[in-house]
Design a protein around this motif. Structure first.
Motif, PDB file in Angstrom:
ATOM      1  N   ALA A   8       0.830  -1.204   0.000  1.00  0.00           N
ATOM      2  CA  ALA A   8       0.000   0.000   0.000  1.00  0.00           C
ATOM      3  C   ALA A   8       0.865   1.255   0.000  1.00  0.00           C
ATOM      4  O   ALA A   8       0.570   2.231  -0.708  1.00  0.00           O
ATOM      5  CB  ALA A   8      -0.929  -0.012   1.212  1.00  0.00           C
ATOM      6  N   ALA A   9       1.949   1.265   0.787  1.00  0.00           N
ATOM      7  CA  ALA A   9       2.837   2.429   0.833  1.00  0.00           C
ATOM      8  C   ALA A   9       3.530   2.637  -0.505  1.00  0.00           C
ATOM      9  O   ALA A   9       3.695   3.783  -0.966  1.00  0.00           O
ATOM     10  CB  ALA A   9       3.873   2.243   1.940  1.00  0.00           C
ATOM     11  N   PHE A  10       3.921   1.540  -1.158  1.00  0.00           N
ATOM     12  CA  PHE A  10       4.565   1.627  -2.473  1.00  0.00           C
ATOM     13  C   PHE A  10       3.622   2.258  -3.491  1.00  0.00           C
ATOM     14  O   PHE A  10       4.011   3.167  -4.252  1.00  0.00           O
ATOM     15  CB  PHE A  10       4.989   0.229  -2.902  1.00  0.00           C
ATOM     16  N   LEU A  11       2.378   1.811  -3.509  1.00  0.00           N
ATOM     17  CA  LEU A  11       1.404   2.375  -4.444  1.00  0.00           C
ATOM     18  C   LEU A  11       1.109   3.835  -4.128  1.00  0.00           C
ATOM     19  O   LEU A  11       0.924   4.657  -5.048  1.00  0.00           O
ATOM     20  CB  LEU A  11       0.109   1.550  -4.406  1.00  0.00           C
ATOM     21  N   LEU A  12       1.066   4.180  -2.841  1.00  0.00           N
ATOM     22  CA  LEU A  12       0.819   5.568  -2.452  1.00  0.00           C
ATOM     23  C   LEU A  12       1.940   6.482  -2.929  1.00  0.00           C
ATOM     24  O   LEU A  12       1.677   7.579  -3.454  1.00  0.00           O
ATOM     25  CB  LEU A  12       0.679   5.654  -0.934  1.00  0.00           C
ATOM     26  N   ILE A  13       3.185   6.040  -2.772  1.00  0.00           N
ATOM     27  CA  ILE A  13       4.324   6.854  -3.211  1.00  0.00           C
ATOM     28  C   ILE A  13       4.286   7.051  -4.725  1.00  0.00           C
ATOM     29  O   ILE A  13       4.505   8.166  -5.237  1.00  0.00           O
ATOM     30  CB  ILE A  13       5.644   6.195  -2.773  1.00  0.00           C
ATOM     31  N   LEU A  14       4.009   5.977  -5.462  1.00  0.00           N
ATOM     32  CA  LEU A  14       3.934   6.105  -6.923  1.00  0.00           C
ATOM     33  C   LEU A  14       2.803   7.041  -7.334  1.00  0.00           C
ATOM     34  O   LEU A  14       2.942   7.835  -8.280  1.00  0.00           O
ATOM     35  CB  LEU A  14       3.744   4.727  -7.553  1.00  0.00           C
ATOM     36  N   TRP A  15       1.675   6.950  -6.647  1.00  0.00           N
ATOM     37  CA  TRP A  15       0.514   7.774  -6.984  1.00  0.00           C
ATOM     38  C   TRP A  15       0.794   9.262  -6.747  1.00  0.00           C
ATOM     39  O   TRP A  15       0.400  10.103  -7.545  1.00  0.00           O
ATOM     40  CB  TRP A  15      -0.679   7.310  -6.160  1.00  0.00           C
ATOM     41  N   ARG A  16       1.509   9.589  -5.666  1.00  0.00           N
ATOM     42  CA  ARG A  16       1.749  10.985  -5.328  1.00  0.00           C
ATOM     43  C   ARG A  16       3.017  11.546  -5.957  1.00  0.00           C
ATOM     44  O   ARG A  16       3.318  12.722  -5.796  1.00  0.00           O
ATOM     45  CB  ARG A  16       1.835  11.156  -3.809  1.00  0.00           C
ATOM     46  N   SER A  17       3.790  10.707  -6.678  1.00  0.00           N
ATOM     47  CA  SER A  17       5.026  11.177  -7.293  1.00  0.00           C
ATOM     48  C   SER A  17       4.729  11.858  -8.622  1.00  0.00           C
ATOM     49  O   SER A  17       3.886  11.394  -9.413  1.00  0.00           O
ATOM     50  CB  SER A  17       5.991  10.011  -7.526  1.00  0.00           C
ATOM     51  N   ILE A  18       5.428  12.953  -8.868  1.00  0.00           N
ATOM     52  CA  ILE A  18       5.278  13.652 -10.163  1.00  0.00           C
ATOM     53  C   ILE A  18       5.861  12.794 -11.278  1.00  0.00           C
ATOM     54  O   ILE A  18       5.267  12.653 -12.350  1.00  0.00           O
ATOM     55  CB  ILE A  18       5.988  15.025 -10.109  1.00  0.00           C
ATOM     56  N   GLU A  19       7.027  12.222 -11.039  1.00  0.00           N
ATOM     57  CA  GLU A  19       7.651  11.293 -11.984  1.00  0.00           C
ATOM     58  C   GLU A  19       7.859   9.960 -11.277  1.00  0.00           C
ATOM     59  O   GLU A  19       8.850   9.774 -10.572  1.00  0.00           O
ATOM     60  CB  GLU A  19       8.994  11.840 -12.485  1.00  0.00           C
ATOM     61  N   PRO A  20       6.933   9.037 -11.414  1.00  0.00           N
ATOM     62  CA  PRO A  20       7.039   7.761 -10.695  1.00  0.00           C
ATOM     63  C   PRO A  20       8.334   7.009 -11.018  1.00  0.00           C
ATOM     64  O   PRO A  20       8.679   6.827 -12.188  1.00  0.00           O
ATOM     65  CB  PRO A  20       5.816   6.976 -11.179  1.00  0.00           C
ATOM     66  N   ARG A  21       9.043   6.614  -9.984  1.00  0.00           N
ATOM     67  CA  ARG A  21      10.269   5.827 -10.128  1.00  0.00           C
ATOM     68  C   ARG A  21      10.141   4.608  -9.216  1.00  0.00           C
ATOM     69  O   ARG A  21      10.518   4.647  -8.044  1.00  0.00           O
ATOM     70  CB  ARG A  21      11.488   6.661  -9.747  1.00  0.00           C
ATOM     71  N   PRO A  22       9.605   3.529  -9.730  1.00  0.00           N
ATOM     72  CA  PRO A  22       9.308   2.364  -8.891  1.00  0.00           C
ATOM     73  C   PRO A  22      10.515   1.821  -8.128  1.00  0.00           C
ATOM     74  O   PRO A  22      10.416   1.527  -6.945  1.00  0.00           O
ATOM     75  CB  PRO A  22       8.773   1.329  -9.890  1.00  0.00           C
ATOM     76  N   LEU A  23      11.669   1.691  -8.803  1.00  0.00           N
ATOM     77  CA  LEU A  23      12.845   1.139  -8.141  1.00  0.00           C
ATOM     78  C   LEU A  23      13.312   2.032  -6.997  1.00  0.00           C
ATOM     79  O   LEU A  23      13.670   1.556  -5.914  1.00  0.00           O
ATOM     80  CB  LEU A  23      13.963   0.931  -9.155  1.00  0.00           C
ATOM     81  N   GLU A  24      13.292   3.333  -7.230  1.00  0.00           N
ATOM     82  CA  GLU A  24      13.703   4.272  -6.184  1.00  0.00           C
ATOM     83  C   GLU A  24      12.733   4.230  -5.000  1.00  0.00           C
ATOM     84  O   GLU A  24      13.151   4.264  -3.833  1.00  0.00           O
ATOM     85  CB  GLU A  24      13.764   5.685  -6.768  1.00  0.00           C
ATOM     86  N   ALA A  25      11.436   4.147  -5.277  1.00  0.00           N
ATOM     87  CA  ALA A  25      10.435   4.083  -4.211  1.00  0.00           C
ATOM     88  C   ALA A  25      10.592   2.803  -3.394  1.00  0.00           C
ATOM     89  O   ALA A  25      10.517   2.820  -2.158  1.00  0.00           O
ATOM     90  CB  ALA A  25       9.038   4.165  -4.803  1.00  0.00           C
ATOM     91  N   LEU A  26      10.831   1.675  -4.075  1.00  0.00           N
ATOM     92  CA  LEU A  26      10.995   0.402  -3.373  1.00  0.00           C
ATOM     93  C   LEU A  26      12.255   0.413  -2.511  1.00  0.00           C
ATOM     94  O   LEU A  26      12.246  -0.066  -1.364  1.00  0.00           O
ATOM     95  CB  LEU A  26      11.064  -0.734  -4.390  1.00  0.00           C
ATOM     96  N   THR A  27      13.347   0.977  -3.048  1.00  0.00           N
ATOM     97  CA  THR A  27      14.592   1.073  -2.275  1.00  0.00           C
ATOM     98  C   THR A  27      14.395   1.920  -1.029  1.00  0.00           C
ATOM     99  O   THR A  27      14.874   1.576   0.060  1.00  0.00           O
ATOM    100  CB  THR A  27      15.707   1.669  -3.146  1.00  0.00           C
ATOM    101  N   PHE A  28      13.681   3.032  -1.172  1.00  0.00           N
ATOM    102  CA  PHE A  28      13.412   3.903  -0.022  1.00  0.00           C
ATOM    103  C   PHE A  28      12.640   3.157   1.061  1.00  0.00           C
ATOM    104  O   PHE A  28      12.976   3.233   2.250  1.00  0.00           O
ATOM    105  CB  PHE A  28      12.623   5.132  -0.475  1.00  0.00           C
ATOM    106  N   LEU A  29      11.614   2.413   0.667  1.00  0.00           N
ATOM    107  CA  LEU A  29      10.806   1.684   1.647  1.00  0.00           C
ATOM    108  C   LEU A  29      11.627   0.627   2.365  1.00  0.00           C
ATOM    109  O   LEU A  29      11.538   0.475   3.593  1.00  0.00           O
ATOM    110  CB  LEU A  29       9.603   1.038   0.950  1.00  0.00           C
ATOM    111  N   VAL A  30      12.421  -0.119   1.610  1.00  0.00           N
ATOM    112  CA  VAL A  30      13.217  -1.188   2.210  1.00  0.00           C
ATOM    113  C   VAL A  30      14.218  -0.609   3.206  1.00  0.00           C
ATOM    114  O   VAL A  30      14.363  -1.101   4.333  1.00  0.00           O
ATOM    115  CB  VAL A  30      13.937  -2.002   1.121  1.00  0.00           C
ATOM    116  N   LEU A  31      14.916   0.468   2.826  1.00  0.00           N
ATOM    117  CA  LEU A  31      15.917   1.064   3.705  1.00  0.00           C
ATOM    118  C   LEU A  31      15.272   1.748   4.908  1.00  0.00           C
ATOM    119  O   LEU A  31      15.882   1.814   5.991  1.00  0.00           O
ATOM    120  CB  LEU A  31      16.762   2.076   2.924  1.00  0.00           C
ATOM    121  N   ASP A  32      14.049   2.228   4.757  1.00  0.00           N
ATOM    122  CA  ASP A  32      13.383   2.924   5.862  1.00  0.00           C
ATOM    123  C   ASP A  32      12.785   1.952   6.869  1.00  0.00           C
ATOM    124  O   ASP A  32      12.741   2.260   8.070  1.00  0.00           O
ATOM    125  CB  ASP A  32      12.281   3.832   5.304  1.00  0.00           C
TER     126      ASP A  32
END
Length: 522
Positions: free
Chosen positions: A149-173
């Motif tokens: 759900a957090a991954f989809l939320l980040i992609l939805w609110r991103s101006i330029e969706p970057r799936p790999l960057e969003a996933l890396t951020f979630l994993v590291l956080d």
């Protein structure tokens, strides 16, 4: 001494592992000491008249205020909502601090605040897992759902969706903090003790790091005495000295800190849940502060300010109970040597009961992981565990007078144990029965050879105080022997509940039977 973010992170990680290891060792040694003290000899058992007198003295003159199953459910929802709301407040405050540190007030946006807070609220999941004793599978499933759900939320609110960057951020956080929280709070043998050991563990690790910094300083300045010491005892021994010798200095303040925490718990100034909830959020917010420290320096410490919401919230929501009535008291009995089934029952049923009533039981090694608390651990470490044991019938009243029947900050009631020797448990059982209103008795695996259980059934059948006894049985229970032991009981006193093999216990069904009103006693 230069404390980089890497060094501070190392201190936190090692302290968590040290606290978890210490908790595991304490639990194992506590269990061994408990087994040894239970088998120690004591004074001969009192007569039946003496036991009856102890039971009469234990009886409370206060009228019981019977909650209902609906009351218990509402209390559970209130506690869940409370933890969720406090977590949202903490996560939102943390997100606001992160935004202001990064972009100042000019770049502040409520949409960005909402996204960061929604992603950062994840520590509520291990907090709920602690309260409701979730299984590992259920906790992992909840995290997978949350991360998706957090991954989809980040992609939805991103101006330029970057799936790999969003996933890396979630994993590291999430993952590093989650692993530390799992070691600290989610282990069966560590969740009750490790959070209390974390502050002292941080102090000890910090002292070791200071010793290593001193060693590095001496090496840099080519201290001749250090070279001579290395030649005499070896370099490994010198290294160990500088790691562990500072503990001799830090031990006194660390011990004082541990005692202060234990005393605060004994006075109900802090509860087990409050500390565990605070520990879960502390790990995450400390990681946030360390991540920001490389850029903002000491100013990154403001990331820890949202922790202040937790003690404030626990004290604000506390309600006072009316003095004219008391909650019911549950006596838990079981067949010993069936540890796994008893632990599961305790986690699912008794933890729910704690929302609306007190619990008493005779201490045993089977439930150490469920009942061990900070006060028990400190008593054991001080070598005073034997003082808690009932060595003769004359000790019973004094031991029961030490029971804590007042609710904690979050309005849950504590578990009260009576420590008995093999020669005194019958007297203690009689006194506990005199304090109790209802009984939950797990007779799964009971056979005629279990003489202690037959004695308990006969005593409960004759009791003038006990209103109801809910008895769990299964295909291995010798019902004929159990029925014979309970013969002569008032009608409907015993409620026999058959549990099929490998079946889950019906928690609401059991609680409904336990909380059904019985005649008030005085």
């Amino acid at each position: 001494m230069n404390y980089s973010t890497g060094k501070l992170t190392f201190i936190l990680i090692v302290a968590v592992f040290l606290a978890a290891l210490g908790a595991w060792i304490i639990a194992a040694r506590y269990r061994a000491a408990l087994r040894r003290l239970m088998r120690a000899s004591g004074t001969a058992t009192a007569t039946t008249a003496d036991a009856a007198a102890a039971t009469a003295r234990a009886a409370s003159p206060v009228v019981v205020a019977w909650p209902t199953l609906a009351d218990n459910r509402r209390a559970g929802w209130r506690l869940t909502i409370f933890l969720v709301v406090v977590s949202i407040v903490v996560a939102t405050s943390s997100a606001a601090i992160q935004l202001i540190e990064a972009d100042g007030t000019q770049g502040f946006s409520f949409k960005r605040l909402g996204v960061i807070a929604a992603v950062g609220v994840w520590p509520v999941l291990p907090a709920l897992a602690i309260v409701w004793r979730w299984s590992t599978l259920r906790l992992l499933a909840s995290f997978v759902f949350f991360l998706a759900a957090a991954f989809l939320l980040i992609l939805w609110r991103s101006i330029e969706p970057r799936p790999l960057e969003a996933l890396t951020f979630l994993v590291l956080d999430v993952v590093p903090s989650l692993l530390l929280i799992a070691f600290l709070c989610l282990g069966r043998s560590t969740r009750a003790i490790a959070p209390w050991l974390l502050p002292p563990a941080v102090g000890l690790v910090w002292a070791s790091i200071g010793g290593l910094d001193l060693l590095a300083y001496l090496l840099a300045h080519r201290a001749l005495s250090l070279a001579s010491l290395g030649d005499a005892v070896g370099t490994d021994t010198v290294f160990a000295i500088f790691v562990f010798a500072p503990w001799l200095i830090a031990w006194w303040p660390v011990r004082v800190l541990g005692r202060l925490l234990a005393r605060a718990y004994a006075r109900r100034a802090i509860s087990e849940l409050a500390l565990q909830f605070g520990a879960v959020w502390s790990v995450q917010l400390i990681f946030n502060a360390l991540s920001a420290a490389s850029e903002y320096g000491i100013a990154a410490l403001v990331a820890l300010l949202p922790l202040l919401w937790i003690p404030l919230a626990f004290f604000v929501v506390r309600r006072r109970k009316a003095a004219s009535a008391r909650p019911p008291t549950l006596l838990v009995l079981r067949v010993f040597q069936h540890d796994a089934a008893v632990r599961a029952l305790f986690d699912r049923v008794v933890e729910r009961w704690r929302l609306t009533g007190n619990t008493v039981l005779i201490a045993g090694t089977d439930l150490v992981d469920q009942t061990l608390d900070a006060d028990d651990a400190l008593t054991f470490l001080d070598g005073r565990l034997g003082e808690r044991f009932v060595s003769s019938a004359a000790d019973i009243d004094a031991r029961i007078a030490e029971f804590d029947f007042e609710p904690d900050l979050e309005e849950r009631f504590r578990i009260n144990e009576c420590y008995c020797r093999d020669s005194t448990w019958r007297d203690a059982f009689a006194a506990l029965a005199g304090r109790s209103d209802v009984v939950l008795m797990d007779l799964r695996g009971f056979q005629a050879k279990n003489e202690g259980c037959r004695h308990e059934l006969a005593t409960l059948a004759r009791s003038d105080r006990i209103g109801r006894v809910v008895v769990l049985t299964d295909a291995t229970t010798d019902r004929a022997s159990a029925d014979a032991a309970a013969a002569g009981a008032p009608a409907a006193r015993f409620a026999w509940v058959e549990i099929a093999a490998h079946a889950q216990v019906d928690v609401d069904g059991l609680l409904g039977r336990l909380l059904a009103p019985v005649a008030a006693t005085a």
